[in-house]
Design a protein around this motif. Structure first.
Motif, short mmCIF file in Angstrom:
data_model
loop_
_atom_site.label_atom_id
_atom_site.label_comp_id
_atom_site.label_asym_id
_atom_site.label_seq_id
_atom_site.Cartn_x
_atom_site.Cartn_y
_atom_site.Cartn_z
N LEU A 187 -0.80 -5.36 -0.93
CA LEU A 187 -2.40 -5.19 -2.36
C LEU A 187 -2.54 -6.25 -3.26
O LEU A 187 -0.85 -6.88 -3.71
N ASN A 188 -3.98 -6.98 -3.54
CA ASN A 188 -3.49 -7.75 -4.68
C ASN A 188 -5.14 -7.33 -5.62
O ASN A 188 -5.57 -7.54 -4.29
N THR A 189 -4.52 -6.59 -5.97
CA THR A 189 -6.02 -5.62 -7.22
C THR A 189 -4.79 -5.43 -8.31
O THR A 189 -4.32 -5.23 -8.64
N LEU A 206 -6.64 1.45 -9.37
CA LEU A 206 -6.37 2.08 -7.70
C LEU A 206 -5.58 3.58 -7.69
O LEU A 206 -5.99 4.18 -6.85
N VAL A 207 -4.60 3.58 -8.16
CA VAL A 207 -3.94 4.65 -8.06
C VAL A 207 -4.85 5.69 -8.85
O VAL A 207 -4.43 6.84 -8.19
N LEU A 214 1.16 -1.57 0.34
CA LEU A 214 -0.26 -0.26 0.18
C LEU A 214 0.55 1.06 0.06
O LEU A 214 0.38 2.17 -0.54
N HIS A 215 1.63 1.59 0.75
CA HIS A 215 2.76 2.26 0.56
C HIS A 215 3.51 3.31 -0.73
O HIS A 215 3.60 4.23 -0.72
N SER A 216 3.82 1.84 -1.15
CA SER A 216 4.03 2.37 -2.56
C SER A 216 2.65 2.81 -3.39
O SER A 216 2.90 3.79 -4.37
#
Length: 162
Positions: A42-44, A49-50, A10-12
């Motif tokens: 995350l696996n999405t 999402l970005v 997530l932080h990336s």
């Protein structure tokens, strides 16, 4: 639209979104990412999402009317998955407009900046495809949105920090 799944902490993902917005902005918005749960993997569809994160950060940059605009991003694990709050220090969205802010072509009355009023509607569609949601957090001091992802969007592990 097909999803292109990938794994990344997530932080990336948050760092990519923040860098994209801040590098193209006027430098006034200070972004703080609270450290809890940022190591969740995350696996999405990471690109989608970005895109959601960029829109929320960009909206804070454009519409936060505070003297020193600031955005705090707070990820937290919940019983149903992961919640990421995006809360700025502006005046927020009036109660009567919160219910319609996700409608296509809707723009908050008296808002500064450009845009067609599609960003939040697109964010909502993306989050539904990812099995999550985005919603306005009523009762916060500033503009406040929560992005939620189900357990299925997490890889079931965290990355060790150094």
């Amino acid at each position: 639209v097909s999803l292109h799944l990938g794994q990344e902490p997530l932080h990336s993902v948050l760092a990519r979104a923040v860098t994209t917005v801040v590098s193209g902005g006027d430098g006034r918005l200070h972004v703080h990412i609270a450290p809890q749960e940022e190591d969740v993997v995350l696996n999405t569809d990471l690109d989608r999402l970005v895109q959601v994160f960029i829109n929320l950060i960009s909206n804070a940059q454009k519409y936060c009317q505070a003297d020193a605009p600031a955005l705090t991003i707070t990820p937290q694990l919940t019983p149903t998955g992961l919640a990421i709050d995006f809360v700025d220090n502006g005046k927020g969205i009036a109660g009567d407009e919160q219910a319609v802010v996700f409608e296509k072509f809707y723009r908050v009355g008296g808002s500064q900046g450009d845009g067609a009023g599609l960003g939040l509607a697109i964010c909502q569609e993306i989050m539904e495809r990812l099995g999550g949601q985005v919603r306005y957090l009523d009762g916060s001091r500033g503009g406040a949105f929560r992005v939620t992802l189900p357990h299925a969007a997490m890889a079931g592990q965290t990355v060790a920090t150094s």
